[in-house]
Design a protein around this motif. Structure first.
Motif, PDB file in Angstrom:
ATOM      1  N   LEU A 176       0.951  -1.128  -0.040  1.00 55.40           N
ATOM      2  CA  LEU A 176      -0.024   0.080   0.063  1.00 55.40           C
ATOM      3  C   LEU A 176       0.624   1.140   0.045  1.00 55.40           C
ATOM      4  N   THR A 177       0.374   2.248  -0.682  1.00 58.74           N
ATOM      5  CA  THR A 177       0.877   3.460  -0.485  1.00 58.74           C
ATOM      6  C   THR A 177       0.838   3.992   0.959  1.00 58.74           C
ATOM      7  N   LYS A 179      -0.553   6.910   2.151  1.00 59.49           N
ATOM      8  CA  LYS A 179      -2.061   7.417   2.115  1.00 59.49           C
ATOM      9  C   LYS A 179      -2.804   6.299   2.264  1.00 59.49           C
ATOM     10  N   GLU A 180      -2.808   5.245   1.534  1.00 56.86           N
ATOM     11  CA  GLU A 180      -3.564   4.004   1.391  1.00 56.86           C
ATOM     12  C   GLU A 180      -3.544   3.114   2.727  1.00 56.86           C
ATOM     13  N   LEU A 183      -5.334   5.363   5.504  1.00 56.26           N
ATOM     14  CA  LEU A 183      -6.718   5.423   5.379  1.00 56.26           C
ATOM     15  C   LEU A 183      -7.212   4.047   5.479  1.00 56.26           C
ATOM     16  N   VAL A 204      -6.564  11.342   7.637  1.00 57.57           N
ATOM     17  CA  VAL A 204      -5.668  11.179   6.541  1.00 57.57           C
ATOM     18  C   VAL A 204      -4.585  12.308   6.088  1.00 57.57           C
ATOM     19  N   TRP A 205      -5.537  13.249   5.653  1.00 55.02           N
ATOM     20  CA  TRP A 205      -4.462  14.343   4.901  1.00 55.02           C
ATOM     21  C   TRP A 205      -4.565  15.626   5.887  1.00 55.02           C
ATOM     22  N   THR A 215      -9.973  13.081  -3.943  1.00 56.29           N
ATOM     23  CA  THR A 215      -9.032  12.493  -3.571  1.00 56.29           C
ATOM     24  C   THR A 215      -9.256  11.360  -2.816  1.00 56.29           C
ATOM     25  N   LEU A 216     -10.204  11.427  -1.728  1.00 58.28           N
ATOM     26  CA  LEU A 216     -10.547  10.493  -0.958  1.00 58.28           C
ATOM     27  C   LEU A 216     -11.089   9.100  -1.943  1.00 58.28           C
ATOM     28  N   HIS A 219      -8.671   7.075  -3.633  1.00 57.89           N
ATOM     29  CA  HIS A 219      -7.556   6.240  -2.519  1.00 57.89           C
ATOM     30  C   HIS A 219      -8.812   5.380  -2.187  1.00 57.89           C
ATOM     31  N   ARG A 222      -8.545   2.634  -5.034  1.00 59.10           N
ATOM     32  CA  ARG A 222      -7.485   1.832  -5.004  1.00 59.10           C
ATOM     33  C   ARG A 222      -7.284   0.843  -3.771  1.00 59.10           C
ATOM     34  N   LEU A 223      -7.951   1.312  -2.826  1.00 61.64           N
ATOM     35  CA  LEU A 223      -7.916   0.414  -1.685  1.00 61.64           C
ATOM     36  C   LEU A 223      -8.751  -0.997  -1.838  1.00 61.64           C
TER      37      LEU A 223
END
Length: 252
Positions: A176-177, A179-180, A183, A204-205, A215-216, A219, A222-223
């Motif tokens: 995971l990145t 931020k991921e 999150l 998160v941010w 952006t949320l 992510h 992607r998650l």
């Protein structure tokens, strides 16, 4: 007669006392009764003992008597201005001072910070953000202990190791990145409960993030692609339409 009083919670359910050093109170110096009552009520429900002063002179008196753990200070006060109060307090103590005011000019902020204030919050403000900042200042001042961090979070097929920054899904490692990872941690800390979009963005941010809220969503998408069996039919990261998301703990 200088006005100062101690504010408690209502008769409803209250949280345990916030453990400041020797249970020292929070001193709120605010001349607007409605604002003082609102802030005091919220802080009392968070477990703080709150003492209120409604003018600058009373604020100095209460500061010297109570020796508070932290001061919430309005700038536009009768009898003695907030800047003068800040200046006097800072000569006598290193207690954290947070300025709460409707004055939003850069000059006012610089003036407050230069004479010793630790933070500057402009009205209207989020009570959640205010409490979060208070806890941060109290931790830095050694007034409350830092909360113990749970090192491994689990939910459904996911195991997240905070210390090692590792994630396993159904026993297999997943990359995971940052931020991921943050999150997913926010979801797992509140599994089965609604997490609003604002809560997730703040977590998160950060509370000062002003970017695109999409952006949320990116992510989250992607998650899902990394933890769901079928990202198009998620079983765990569920959308709560119009509100946010919920992480469902059970494994089908």
């Amino acid at each position: 007669m200088r006005q100062a009083m101690e504010m408690g919670g209502d008769s409803g359910e209250e949280r345990p006392r916030a453990q400041t050093a020797a249970n020292r109170p929070i001193l709120l110096i605010e001349d607007a009764p409605a604002i003082a009552l609102s802030i005091s009520h919220t802080l009392s429900r968070e477990g703080f003992r709150v003492v209120v002063a409604s003018d600058g002179e009373a604020g100095i008196d209460r500061f010297r008597v109570e020796r508070p753990a932290l001061i919430l200070l309005d700038l536009m006060l009768p009898k003695l201005s907030g800047l003068d109060v800040c200046r006097i307090v800072r000569r006598e103590s290193t207690v954290p001072i947070m300025i709460l005011t409707a004055k939003d000019s850069e000059a006012d902020k610089v003036a407050g910070l230069e004479i010793g204030a630790d933070d500057y919050v402009t009205k209207p403000f989020s009570m959640r953000e205010l409490v979060s900042r208070m806890h941060a200042h109290l931790r830095r001042a050694g007034m409350i202990p830092a909360p113990e961090e749970v090192q491994v979070l689990t939910g459904g097929p996911v195991e997240l190791d905070i210390a090692r920054h590792e994630v396993h899904v159904r026993g297999k490692p997943v990359e995971l990145t940052p931020k991921e990872f943050d999150l997913l941690a926010a979801f797992l800390r509140g599994r089965n409960h609604l997490r609003t979009r604002n809560y997730l963005i703040d977590s998160v941010w950060g509370p000062n993030y002003f970017g695109d809220t999409k952006t949320l969503d990116v992510h989250v998408k992607r998650l899902r692609s990394k933890i769901e069996r079928d990202p198009h039919r998620p079983e765990h990261v569920l959308t709560v339409r119009g509100l946010g998301y919920r992480f469902l703990d059970s494994e089908p």
